[in-house]
Write a protein that holds these residues in place. Sequence first.
Motif, PDB file in Angstrom:
ATOM      1  N   GLY A  82     -17.071 -56.378  -7.264  1.00  0.00           N
ATOM      2  CA  GLY A  82     -17.843 -55.339  -6.831  1.00  0.00           C
ATOM      3  C   GLY A  82     -18.597 -54.413  -7.712  1.00  0.00           C
ATOM      4  O   GLY A  82     -19.412 -53.596  -7.066  1.00  0.00           O
ATOM      5  N   ILE A  83     -18.167 -54.604  -8.929  1.00  0.00           N
ATOM      6  CA  ILE A  83     -18.868 -53.681  -9.991  1.00  0.00           C
ATOM      7  C   ILE A  83     -20.394 -53.626  -9.761  1.00  0.00           C
ATOM      8  O   ILE A  83     -21.356 -52.624 -10.011  1.00  0.00           O
ATOM      9  CB  ILE A  83     -18.347 -53.899 -11.458  1.00  0.00           C
ATOM     10  CG1 ILE A  83     -16.758 -53.339 -11.427  1.00  0.00           C
ATOM     11  CG2 ILE A  83     -19.024 -53.378 -12.478  1.00  0.00           C
ATOM     12  CD1 ILE A  83     -16.113 -53.842 -12.965  1.00  0.00           C
ATOM     13  N   ALA A  84     -20.695 -55.120  -9.423  1.00  0.00           N
ATOM     14  CA  ALA A  84     -22.404 -55.395  -9.385  1.00  0.00           C
ATOM     15  C   ALA A  84     -23.110 -54.590  -8.421  1.00  0.00           C
ATOM     16  O   ALA A  84     -24.194 -53.950  -8.667  1.00  0.00           O
ATOM     17  CB  ALA A  84     -22.322 -56.686  -9.370  1.00  0.00           C
ATOM     18  N   GLY A  85     -22.267 -54.196  -7.277  1.00  0.00           N
ATOM     19  CA  GLY A  85     -22.835 -53.379  -6.439  1.00  0.00           C
ATOM     20  C   GLY A  85     -22.825 -52.003  -6.464  1.00  0.00           C
ATOM     21  O   GLY A  85     -23.365 -51.175  -5.729  1.00  0.00           O
ATOM     22  N   CYS A  86     -22.182 -51.486  -7.799  1.00  0.00           N
ATOM     23  CA  CYS A  86     -22.312 -50.290  -8.053  1.00  0.00           C
ATOM     24  C   CYS A  86     -23.377 -49.636  -8.803  1.00  0.00           C
ATOM     25  O   CYS A  86     -23.637 -48.375  -8.808  1.00  0.00           O
ATOM     26  CB  CYS A  86     -20.734 -49.963  -8.622  1.00  0.00           C
ATOM     27  SG  CYS A  86     -19.452 -50.279  -7.856  1.00  0.00           S
ATOM     28  N   MET A 106     -30.762 -54.793  -9.379  1.00  0.00           N
ATOM     29  CA  MET A 106     -29.529 -54.399  -8.328  1.00  0.00           C
ATOM     30  C   MET A 106     -29.091 -55.345  -7.651  1.00  0.00           C
ATOM     31  O   MET A 106     -29.604 -56.239  -6.930  1.00  0.00           O
ATOM     32  CB  MET A 106     -30.073 -53.224  -7.484  1.00  0.00           C
ATOM     33  CG  MET A 106     -30.365 -51.804  -8.471  1.00  0.00           C
ATOM     34  SD  MET A 106     -30.699 -50.623  -7.092  1.00  0.00           S
ATOM     35  CE  MET A 106     -32.725 -51.273  -6.814  1.00  0.00           C
ATOM     36  N   THR A 107     -27.493 -55.612  -7.525  1.00  0.00           N
ATOM     37  CA  THR A 107     -27.324 -56.399  -6.629  1.00  0.00           C
ATOM     38  C   THR A 107     -25.727 -56.071  -6.210  1.00  0.00           C
ATOM     39  O   THR A 107     -25.338 -54.886  -6.395  1.00  0.00           O
ATOM     40  CB  THR A 107     -26.817 -57.659  -7.510  1.00  0.00           C
ATOM     41  OG1 THR A 107     -26.302 -58.826  -6.383  1.00  0.00           O
ATOM     42  CG2 THR A 107     -25.823 -57.503  -8.606  1.00  0.00           C
ATOM     43  N   TYR A 108     -25.078 -56.542  -5.201  1.00  0.00           N
ATOM     44  CA  TYR A 108     -24.025 -56.068  -4.325  1.00  0.00           C
ATOM     45  C   TYR A 108     -23.113 -57.437  -3.882  1.00  0.00           C
ATOM     46  O   TYR A 108     -23.749 -58.341  -3.406  1.00  0.00           O
ATOM     47  CB  TYR A 108     -24.888 -55.456  -3.207  1.00  0.00           C
ATOM     48  CG  TYR A 108     -23.921 -54.943  -1.945  1.00  0.00           C
ATOM     49  CD1 TYR A 108     -22.836 -54.120  -2.166  1.00  0.00           C
ATOM     50  CD2 TYR A 108     -23.920 -55.784  -0.855  1.00  0.00           C
ATOM     51  CE1 TYR A 108     -21.931 -53.889  -1.240  1.00  0.00           C
ATOM     52  CE2 TYR A 108     -23.038 -55.422   0.146  1.00  0.00           C
ATOM     53  CZ  TYR A 108     -22.064 -54.669   0.032  1.00  0.00           C
ATOM     54  OH  TYR A 108     -21.051 -54.235   0.729  1.00  0.00           O
ATOM     55  N   VAL A 109     -22.075 -56.960  -4.289  1.00  0.00           N
ATOM     56  CA  VAL A 109     -20.950 -58.034  -3.614  1.00  0.00           C
ATOM     57  C   VAL A 109     -20.852 -57.970  -2.097  1.00  0.00           C
ATOM     58  O   VAL A 109     -20.159 -56.977  -1.659  1.00  0.00           O
ATOM     59  CB  VAL A 109     -20.053 -58.075  -4.287  1.00  0.00           C
ATOM     60  CG1 VAL A 109     -18.805 -59.326  -3.768  1.00  0.00           C
ATOM     61  CG2 VAL A 109     -20.027 -58.156  -5.786  1.00  0.00           C
ATOM     62  N   GLY A 110     -21.764 -58.343  -1.238  1.00  0.00           N
ATOM     63  CA  GLY A 110     -21.585 -58.144  -0.012  1.00  0.00           C
ATOM     64  C   GLY A 110     -21.976 -59.449   0.976  1.00  0.00           C
ATOM     65  O   GLY A 110     -22.076 -60.515   0.391  1.00  0.00           O
ATOM     66  N   VAL A 123     -20.269 -63.348 -13.644  1.00  0.00           N
ATOM     67  CA  VAL A 123     -18.929 -62.839 -13.483  1.00  0.00           C
ATOM     68  C   VAL A 123     -18.147 -62.881 -12.066  1.00  0.00           C
ATOM     69  O   VAL A 123     -17.309 -63.737 -11.982  1.00  0.00           O
ATOM     70  CB  VAL A 123     -18.915 -61.424 -13.882  1.00  0.00           C
ATOM     71  CG1 VAL A 123     -17.521 -60.792 -13.812  1.00  0.00           C
ATOM     72  CG2 VAL A 123     -19.182 -61.203 -15.293  1.00  0.00           C
ATOM     73  N   TYR A 124     -19.063 -62.595 -11.050  1.00  0.00           N
ATOM     74  CA  TYR A 124     -18.494 -62.400  -9.654  1.00  0.00           C
ATOM     75  C   TYR A 124     -18.458 -64.030  -9.227  1.00  0.00           C
ATOM     76  O   TYR A 124     -17.379 -64.536  -8.913  1.00  0.00           O
ATOM     77  CB  TYR A 124     -18.996 -61.773  -8.753  1.00  0.00           C
ATOM     78  CG  TYR A 124     -18.783 -61.980  -7.283  1.00  0.00           C
ATOM     79  CD1 TYR A 124     -17.472 -61.715  -7.013  1.00  0.00           C
ATOM     80  CD2 TYR A 124     -19.686 -62.398  -6.365  1.00  0.00           C
ATOM     81  CE1 TYR A 124     -17.040 -61.988  -5.593  1.00  0.00           C
ATOM     82  CE2 TYR A 124     -19.162 -62.656  -5.239  1.00  0.00           C
ATOM     83  CZ  TYR A 124     -17.973 -62.384  -4.668  1.00  0.00           C
ATOM     84  OH  TYR A 124     -17.314 -62.796  -3.453  1.00  0.00           O
TER      85      TYR A 124
END
Length: 320
Positions: A169-173, A1-5, A152-153
Motif C-alpha cells: 500500500g505504500i505505492a498508493g501513498c 502515481m499508483t494505488y493498491v486498490g 514490489v506489490y
Amino acid sequence: MTYVGHSASAAEPSTTSDEGGETDKATFKDVVAAYVGLTKPRVIELLLLTTVPVMFFAARGIPELSLVLWTVLGGALSAGSASAYNCVYDRDIDEQMRRTKRRALPRHVVTPVSALVFATVLAVLSTVVLWTQVNELSALLSLGANAFYVFVYTMLLKRRTTQNIVWGGIAGCFPTLIGWTAVTGQLAWEPVVLFMVVFFWTPPHTWALALRYREDYANVDVPMLPVVAPAAVVGRQIVIYSWVMVATSLLLWPVADTGWFYPVVATILGAVFLVEAHRMWGRTKRSNDLTDIAPMRLFHNSNLYLSLLFVAVAIDPLLR
C-alpha cells in the motif's frame, strides 16, 4: 502515481477468443472500453483526490491551474500504467475471480502484449509530462510509485504474504508527496503525515473488501489476511489500524499549524469511522457469515472518509 486498490473493470465485452490474439468479434467501442478498463478509472479518481487537495494545502490557497492540470494528467497516466501492468501480470488469477473475470485480459479482448505496450507507453508519457511540465522530483516520485506497485506489490508481495497490502500500500501513498512537490519542489513533514494517513487507511479499506471476496482470493491462493485468519482477527486488525489512522490524521494539525477547520472535520470523520470499524469487529466476533458481517459498509465508508478528509485539507487554507 499508483494505488493498491480495487474496482470493477470498465470493460465487459460479450465475446472472447483464444490467448493468441484480439477477438475479431469485439467492436471498436469494445476495444476502446477494454483499454480504458485496464487503467482502472475508479482507482485513478481516488488517487487524484489525494493529490489535488495537497496542492491547495501546499500553496496555502489556490495553486496555478495549469500546474494542477499537468499534475493531474501525469498522475492519471502513471496510475493507469501501473494498473495496466497489474492486469497483465495478474491475468491468470483474474480469470478465476468473480470480481475480476470480466476484465479485458481474462475475456481476451486485448492481448497481453498489447496491454504491456499500452502500459509502457502510459508510463513514458507520464514521466515526460511530469518532468517537463511540473518538475523532476515529482516525475521521479511518480515513476518510483509505479515501479513499487508493479515490482514490489504485484510481483513480490501479493501472492506471498498476508502483509501484502500493508507494505504494498505504500505505492498508493505517493500522491500526497507528488502533489506537495509539484507546488513546492521539495519534500516536507506535512505531506509525510498525509502519506502515513493513507498508509494506515489502506489495510482497513482493502481488508474489508477482501472479506467480501475472501473465497475468490482463497481459490487463487492469494494469502490476503481474511483468507488465512478468522474474521474476528481481521476485524481486530482493522480497528487497530483505524485508531492509528485517525491519530495520524490529527497529527497534521500541530505539524502544519492548520486552522480550526481541518482538525474539527478530521475529528468528526475519524469518530464516525471508528464507530463503524468497531461495529464491524463486533459483528465478526458474533458470526463468520458475510451477510452478518456486512464488510462492504466499512469499505464504502472508508472511501467517503478519505475523500472528505482530503477535501478538508484543501479547504482549510482557503478559510485562513
